[in-house]
Design an enzyme around this catalytic site. Structure first.
Site, PDB file in Angstrom:
ATOM      1  N   TYR A  43       0.826  -1.219   0.000  1.00 20.53           N
ATOM      2  CA  TYR A  43       0.000   0.000   0.000  1.00 20.53           C
ATOM      3  C   TYR A  43       0.850   1.255   0.000  1.00 20.53           C
ATOM      4  O   TYR A  43       2.067   1.202   0.172  1.00 20.53           O
ATOM      5  CB  TYR A  43      -0.951   0.007   1.202  1.00 20.53           C
ATOM      6  CG  TYR A  43      -0.299   0.323   2.539  1.00 20.53           C
ATOM      7  CD1 TYR A  43       0.511  -0.602   3.195  1.00 20.53           C
ATOM      8  CD2 TYR A  43      -0.484   1.560   3.153  1.00 20.53           C
ATOM      9  CE1 TYR A  43       1.104  -0.306   4.419  1.00 20.53           C
ATOM     10  CE2 TYR A  43       0.103   1.857   4.376  1.00 20.53           C
ATOM     11  CZ  TYR A  43       0.897   0.919   4.998  1.00 20.53           C
ATOM     12  OH  TYR A  43       1.485   1.211   6.207  1.00 20.53           O
ATOM     13  N   ARG A  62       8.030   4.602  -4.786  1.00 24.85           N
ATOM     14  CA  ARG A  62       8.078   3.606  -3.701  1.00 24.85           C
ATOM     15  C   ARG A  62       7.025   2.517  -3.920  1.00 24.85           C
ATOM     16  O   ARG A  62       7.272   1.341  -3.638  1.00 24.85           O
ATOM     17  CB  ARG A  62       7.899   4.265  -2.341  1.00 24.85           C
ATOM     18  CG  ARG A  62       8.093   3.239  -1.218  1.00 24.85           C
ATOM     19  CD  ARG A  62       8.084   3.866   0.147  1.00 24.85           C
ATOM     20  NE  ARG A  62       6.799   4.490   0.396  1.00 24.85           N
ATOM     21  CZ  ARG A  62       6.579   5.368   1.375  1.00 24.85           C
ATOM     22  NH1 ARG A  62       7.549   5.724   2.188  1.00 24.85           N
ATOM     23  NH2 ARG A  62       5.382   5.894   1.555  1.00 24.85           N
ATOM     24  N   ARG A 108      -8.235 -21.072  -1.146  1.00 27.96           N
ATOM     25  CA  ARG A 108      -7.149 -20.597  -0.295  1.00 27.96           C
ATOM     26  C   ARG A 108      -5.943 -21.530  -0.436  1.00 27.96           C
ATOM     27  O   ARG A 108      -6.055 -22.721  -0.172  1.00 27.96           O
ATOM     28  CB  ARG A 108      -7.597 -20.546   1.169  1.00 27.96           C
ATOM     29  CG  ARG A 108      -6.497 -20.049   2.089  1.00 27.96           C
ATOM     30  CD  ARG A 108      -6.910 -20.055   3.551  1.00 27.96           C
ATOM     31  NE  ARG A 108      -5.792 -19.597   4.384  1.00 27.96           N
ATOM     32  CZ  ARG A 108      -4.800 -20.373   4.801  1.00 27.96           C
ATOM     33  NH1 ARG A 108      -4.790 -21.652   4.506  1.00 27.96           N
ATOM     34  NH2 ARG A 108      -3.811 -19.875   5.542  1.00 27.96           N
ATOM     35  N   HIS A 110      -1.420 -21.224  -0.079  1.00 27.70           N
ATOM     36  CA  HIS A 110      -0.258 -20.347   0.108  1.00 27.70           C
ATOM     37  C   HIS A 110       0.391 -20.010  -1.228  1.00 27.70           C
ATOM     38  O   HIS A 110       0.818 -18.898  -1.461  1.00 27.70           O
ATOM     39  CB  HIS A 110       0.782 -21.005   1.030  1.00 27.70           C
ATOM     40  CG  HIS A 110       0.401 -20.954   2.478  1.00 27.70           C
ATOM     41  ND1 HIS A 110      -0.720 -21.567   2.964  1.00 27.70           N
ATOM     42  CD2 HIS A 110       0.993 -20.353   3.533  1.00 27.70           C
ATOM     43  CE1 HIS A 110      -0.802 -21.344   4.262  1.00 27.70           C
ATOM     44  NE2 HIS A 110       0.226 -20.605   4.634  1.00 27.70           N
ATOM     45  N   LYS A 157       6.367  -1.670   1.581  1.00 30.18           N
ATOM     46  CA  LYS A 157       5.251  -1.123   2.364  1.00 30.18           C
ATOM     47  C   LYS A 157       4.086  -2.118   2.288  1.00 30.18           C
ATOM     48  O   LYS A 157       3.127  -1.947   1.533  1.00 30.18           O
ATOM     49  CB  LYS A 157       4.861   0.268   1.834  1.00 30.18           C
ATOM     50  CG  LYS A 157       4.124   1.103   2.858  1.00 30.18           C
ATOM     51  CD  LYS A 157       4.203   2.571   2.520  1.00 30.18           C
ATOM     52  CE  LYS A 157       3.262   3.430   3.366  1.00 30.18           C
ATOM     53  NZ  LYS A 157       3.424   3.331   4.791  1.00 30.18           N
ATOM     54  N   GLU A 189      12.766   2.533  13.678  1.00 30.42           N
ATOM     55  CA  GLU A 189      11.858   3.618  13.263  1.00 30.42           C
ATOM     56  C   GLU A 189      10.622   3.568  14.157  1.00 30.42           C
ATOM     57  O   GLU A 189      10.564   2.767  15.087  1.00 30.42           O
ATOM     58  CB  GLU A 189      11.484   3.468  11.792  1.00 30.42           C
ATOM     59  CG  GLU A 189      10.774   2.161  11.475  1.00 30.42           C
ATOM     60  CD  GLU A 189      10.420   2.002   9.999  1.00 30.42           C
ATOM     61  OE1 GLU A 189      10.271   3.014   9.300  1.00 30.42           O
ATOM     62  OE2 GLU A 189      10.272   0.841   9.560  1.00 30.42           O
ATOM     63  N   LEU A 213      11.388   1.548   6.630  1.00 31.73           N
ATOM     64  CA  LEU A 213      10.755   2.007   5.392  1.00 31.73           C
ATOM     65  C   LEU A 213      11.531   3.217   4.878  1.00 31.73           C
ATOM     66  O   LEU A 213      11.914   4.094   5.663  1.00 31.73           O
ATOM     67  CB  LEU A 213       9.303   2.414   5.677  1.00 31.73           C
ATOM     68  CG  LEU A 213       8.521   2.835   4.436  1.00 31.73           C
ATOM     69  CD1 LEU A 213       8.191   1.627   3.564  1.00 31.73           C
ATOM     70  CD2 LEU A 213       7.252   3.572   4.814  1.00 31.73           C
TER      71      LEU A 213
HETATM   72  N1  PDD Z   1       3.158   5.254   7.217  1.00 28.29           N
HETATM   73  N2  PDD Z   1       7.871   3.989   8.639  1.00 28.29           N
HETATM   74  C1  PDD Z   1       6.712   3.303   8.701  1.00 28.29           C
HETATM   75  C2  PDD Z   1       6.721   1.954   9.325  1.00 28.29           C
HETATM   76  C3  PDD Z   1       5.546   3.871   8.184  1.00 28.29           C
HETATM   77  O1  PDD Z   1       4.392   3.181   8.228  1.00 28.29           O
HETATM   78  C4  PDD Z   1       5.578   5.187   7.633  1.00 28.29           C
HETATM   79  C5  PDD Z   1       4.369   5.870   7.058  1.00 28.29           C
HETATM   80  C6  PDD Z   1       6.814   5.858   7.601  1.00 28.29           C
HETATM   81  C7  PDD Z   1       6.956   7.232   7.007  1.00 28.29           C
HETATM   82  O2  PDD Z   1       6.940   7.168   5.595  1.00 28.29           O
HETATM   83  P1  PDD Z   1       6.426   8.398   4.712  1.00 28.29           P
HETATM   84  O3  PDD Z   1       7.216   9.605   5.113  1.00 28.29           O
HETATM   85  O4  PDD Z   1       6.725   7.980   3.333  1.00 28.29           O
HETATM   86  O5  PDD Z   1       4.966   8.556   4.985  1.00 28.29           O
HETATM   87  C8  PDD Z   1       7.938   5.226   8.097  1.00 28.29           C
HETATM   88  C9  PDD Z   1       1.937   5.718   6.622  1.00 28.29           C
HETATM   89  C10 PDD Z   1       1.654   7.160   6.801  1.00 28.29           C
HETATM   90  C11 PDD Z   1       0.810   4.784   7.059  1.00 28.29           C
HETATM   91  O6  PDD Z   1       1.083   3.600   7.210  1.00 28.29           O
HETATM   92  O7  PDD Z   1      -0.328   5.246   7.184  1.00 28.29           O
END
Ligand code: PDD
Length: 294
Positions: A43, A62, A108, A110, A157, A189, A213
């Protein structure tokens, strides 16, 4: 969708599903969708201000990285898809959520067939323009530090966010707004943000790696610091160092940069928003203004 006072906001009802714009309550996906069954999906979350995507190209890059990493192939024009959705929802200040799953199988399993058609879903929600009211209106937050139990491909992501959800809940129960994660003694993070600290005028952030990320806001911050001649180093940061920092910040697309004023109940410096945070936030405001007004 309903606003804060239960007032219907009809524009937000329009979502994108597999090439179509339709009312949210008409959008249906299969119970065999692999996103639902396995979290086999990725996402993006992208802020739009006055109808314009902020760092849109970087978000799309990304998204393409995440898709490549899990071997989902599409030839969708993402920019067109997002612009059409935002226009259909009346423009303005919106956060767009875009999810692509591997698609639905017949049962379903894997294993997946390489020829599945990905499911593409996107929706919007209204957001506050964080930059509009200036740095004074930004409130600092409290955070906790807790174990990073996620997989080791956090550069993708992916939608499997159970570890992130659980630590955020833990933070809330401790009266904090973010959980900062630690693995093998090194901070990685936040549960949904990247991490920064300041020490003697130098900005530090955890190294780019597949354990974090590649945040779009993080990249922008590094770039803006560089342009202003503020040293910014990517290093391993230990817990004790964070607690004695002059400033700690988190960054994300929906929150920009937020000062962290206490960690695990201990004040960071004097417990106020820092000078460098203010300087960086003001650069963000200028940049956003330039983007919106040319
Ligand atoms: N999340 N690290 C993680 C684990 C994140 O989920 C996010 C952002 C960031 C920051 O990334 P960016 O600056 O590209 O938004 C870092 C979004 C906002 C979410 O999951 O809703």
């Amino acid at each position: 969708m309903f606003g804060a006072k239960g007032i219907k906001i009809p524009a937000m009802d329009i979502v994108h599903l597999n090439g179509q714009l339709l009312a949210a309550d008409k959008a249906k996906i299969s119970v065999f969708d692999r996103g639902f069954l396995f979290g086999d999906s990725i996402y993006e979350v992208i802020p739009f201000y006055q109808g314009k995507g902020f760092r849109l190209i970087e978000h799309i890059q990304r998204l393409e990285h995440s898709l490549r990493a899990i071997q989902i192939r599409t030839d969708i024009d993402w920019q067109l898809l997002l612009d059409n959705l935002v226009t259909a929802n009346g423009g303005g200040n919106l956060s767009v959520y875009l999810q692509v799953s591997r698609g639905a199988s017949e049962e379903r399993s894997h294993q997946y067939d390489a020829d599945l058609t990905p499911t593409v879903f996107a929706c919007c929600k209204p957001i506050k323009d964080i930059y509009a009211d200036g740095a004074d209106s930004v409130e600092g937050i409290a955070a906790i530090v807790t174990a990073d139990l996620r997989w080791r491909r956090c550069d993708i992501k992916a939608t499997g966010l159970l570890p992130n959800i659980l630590v955020l809940q833990q933070a809330r129960q401790a009266g904090a707004a973010e959980a900062i994660l630690i693995r093998d003694g090194i901070l990685t993070e936040g549960a949904s943000s990247n991490l920064f600290m300041v020490e003697n005028g130098v900005i530090y952030t955890p190294k780019s790696s597949s354990e974090i990320l590649g945040g779009v806001t993080r990249e922008l911050l590094l770039q803006l610091a560089d342009e202003q001649g503020i040293p910014c180093l990517q290093v391993d940061i230990e817990y004790s160092r964070l607690l004695t920092a002059d400033e700690v910040w988190i960054s994300s697309s929906t929150r920009a940069i937020v000062p962290v004023l206490s960690i695990d109940g201990q004040k960071i410096a004097d417990g106020n928003k820092g000078r460098l945070w203010q300087q960086m936030f003001e650069r963000f405001i200028q940049l956003q203004h330039r983007m919106m007004h040319g």
